[in-house]
Design a protein around this motif. Sequence first.
Motif, short mmCIF file in Angstrom:
data_model
loop_
_atom_site.label_atom_id
_atom_site.label_comp_id
_atom_site.label_asym_id
_atom_site.label_seq_id
_atom_site.Cartn_x
_atom_site.Cartn_y
_atom_site.Cartn_z
N GLY A 1 -2.25 2.94 -1.03
CA GLY A 1 -3.47 2.26 -0.58
C GLY A 1 -3.86 2.69 0.84
O GLY A 1 -3.13 3.46 1.49
N PRO A 2 -4.98 2.20 1.35
CA PRO A 2 -5.49 2.65 2.66
C PRO A 2 -4.60 2.28 3.83
O PRO A 2 -4.68 2.90 4.88
N ASP B 1 -12.72 8.26 4.03
CA ASP B 1 -13.94 7.48 4.24
C ASP B 1 -13.56 6.07 4.69
O ASP B 1 -12.41 5.63 4.53
N ALA C 1 -14.93 3.25 3.63
CA ALA C 1 -15.17 2.17 2.67
C ALA C 1 -13.86 1.47 2.29
O ALA C 1 -13.77 0.23 2.27
N HIS C 2 -12.81 2.29 2.04
CA HIS C 2 -11.53 1.69 1.65
C HIS C 2 -10.95 0.85 2.78
O HIS C 2 -10.35 -0.20 2.55
N LEU C 3 -11.16 1.36 4.00
CA LEU C 3 -10.63 0.61 5.15
C LEU C 3 -11.37 -0.70 5.33
O LEU C 3 -10.77 -1.73 5.66
N ALA D 1 -12.70 -2.43 3.00
CA ALA D 1 -12.23 -3.34 1.94
C ALA D 1 -10.86 -3.92 2.35
O ALA D 1 -10.60 -5.12 2.17
N ALA D 2 -10.01 -3.06 2.92
CA ALA D 2 -8.68 -3.54 3.34
C ALA D 2 -8.82 -4.58 4.44
O ALA D 2 -8.11 -5.60 4.46
N ASP E 1 0.82 -1.22 0.00
CA ASP E 1 0.00 0.00 0.00
C ASP E 1 0.85 1.27 0.00
O ASP E 1 0.42 2.31 -0.48
#
Length: 725
Positions: free
Chosen positions: A134-135, A178, A180-182, A184-185, A129
């Motif tokens: 990435g997150p 936000d 959402a990315h977290l 997903a991670a 990441d």
Amino acid sequence: MASRLESAPLPAPSTHARLRVLCEHAEPCGGCPIIGLSYGEQLSLKRGRVVQSVARYSALELLYTEPVIFADSITEYRTRAKLIVAPGGKIGLYAKGGGHQIVDIPNCQVLSPSLARVAALLRRIVGRDEARRGPLAPFDVIGTGALRAVDLREVRETLEGPSRVLLTLVLQRSRVADLAHLRAAAAELVSEEPLLAGVAANFHEGEAPQILGNETVVLRGATSAPDRVGDSTHLATFGSFVQAHREQAARVHRMLAAALLGGKPPGPPGGPRPRILDLYGGSGAIALSLAAAGAEVRLVESFAPAVAQAKAAAEMQQLPLEAECGDVAGTLRTLGQRGARFTAAVVNPPRRGMSPVARELLSRLDVESIAYVSCDPDTLARDLDHFTRLGFTTTHLRPLDMIPLTDEVETVAILRRSAVPRARVVYEDEEVLVVDKGPYEPTTPQGEYRGSLVVRVRKIPGAEEAVPVHRLDVGTSGLVLFVRRPELVARWSAAFASPTARKIYVVGVRGITPSKGAITRDLREDGVSHPARTRYRRLAVASGHSVLRVIPEQGRTHQIRRHLAAIGHAVLGDDRYGHAPTNRFFEERNGLDRTFMHCVRLECDHPATRLRLIIEAPLPGDLRAVLERAGGPGTLRFLDHKNALGTASSLPPPPDAHHEHGAPLDIHGVTDTGALPAVTDAVLAGDTAQLPALPIVVLPNDTGTLPAVIDPPDLPDDDDRNGGF
Ligand SMILES: C[S@@+](CC[C@H](N)C(=O)[O-])C[C@H]1O[C@@H](n2cnc3c(N)ncnc32)[C@H](O)[C@@H]1O
């Protein structure tokens, strides 16, 4: 009562004692500072720490420190680790030496295998990441990454079954746009590593010194997980306290059950059970083990999520446990007002120990025994000394190795209700007694305090009518002169009003004062100004603050505290005229929980014999400990200097002394120091980041170019009982 608190074979078998752990990260990594010693040497060092802390107090001189209960496993034992994330895919710890450099520790010897596996996965994902923003890119001041640290916690539903891990990602809040990315991670992490039972995000605020912030959001999986320690199961949750070593934590639970419940099996259901009060209870690891062993337990804890988990675990196992979210001192006050009764109390506070008010309120409760579990021998010894004056004698002191390879040592102390001791007499003759006042008691009965110095003096045969000729505030320790009979008050007051009489104090103040000086400021009380002068000489400097010998020429209310605050060098620990951040730093870091003022010497002409009376009381253990912690072991050398406490030559101040004049000073501030102080040990949850040590300043002859005042760094709210991790 068992004569020993634990029946582990002692000392450690010689093969175990000779063990040395080899680790490729040992040289740079700050996580295991005593890894270079054999295990036997580590245990000696740990016991030495406890012995040294206890030896500072004469009231504890007969207390034997038992050998340290060794850990069966000293590698792969850590069930919790807070690891710092840094650019370059590093997941590790601060380097030795107190800087901010991070050492990556892929082959750490002490992480449990499940934590090591999750850390390895994170190392890979963080590195990836970082390359593609990435997150889970690592935080860097100049970059865009948000991940600052990870908190890994191993949980085990059964002792034999597989372990799993709760992972908290600690993120810089300002860099998280936000969730959402977290999420997903987190989903990716869980799919790659089946050991992960749950993943949460915790938000680190600004430049806060704590690793963990106040808000935690579960991203994936469980919000909590059952965790077995010894004979009981609690619910582990993200961010709440847990001991680092599962087997050693279970030993502590067994020791507590043996000491408080006598090792008896639980009585029949519905029958009477011993009632235990568990203070600083966390998510209930200790409380649930005592409930499982047959007690009815009431838990008090300030971190709400931990309280919820304790309640849920008790319900799940149908154990008699009531859990209350609140501050210990506040709750003790309410319980006392209700006349609550308990067989015993367990206290397991953070590193700074119990607050004086909490100790006072606990002693007033109807409770026969206290088990005190501590991770800091200095604050433990300070509190045990105070408990002695409150009518509790320590009968057992048993250290235990909770965090092998570090100099940390956990100690279990057992206290039993006993008589309040007589005051300690430093000098006596036919007319007077000079006694040593403890720091937390009033001179005469006052407000909510259970006892007072005069009550303890009147227990001395021949002193049943004793009256103090002067007083020291609560928070100040040292010499107080009592006359044996009230009719002697007038002549001894006159002796102390004479210009040749002196009361000399050792006072710790904020910042570096001039080497000597006199403060001449009128002090206003009830609208009337009274002339007042206070002289001082600096004896030592520790960690950017000064230790002074102080002579107030009058005895006006709070004269020393008001005068020193007026010249910008407030007394350390003074919650009325002092500097709150410095006080807080000294409490958290150095265990100072009262005003740093000790009346060390009294001088006057004896009105009957006409001889000069000079009486001294040594600096008490708590202030010695504070100075040693702040400035290192050599800090107390100033006490050995000839005339440190003053000779006739220190009167009047020399002509080159710094003089301070100014407008009259009013008594101000909101706390009435006459009453038991308002509850001060309020809700403190979270944890500690590594703090830069304050510099130790070598005593200069004069202030030269040194800064007069060094502001303390910000402090974390809570302790970190997990060693360097
Ligand atoms: C060392 S932990 C002990 C936890 C627990 N006894 C165990 O063994 O897991 C100390 C706990 O005290 C709590 N705490 C700190 N100050 C408190 C206060 N003034 N009142 C109530 N709880 C407090 C912290 O949140 C933390 O959970």
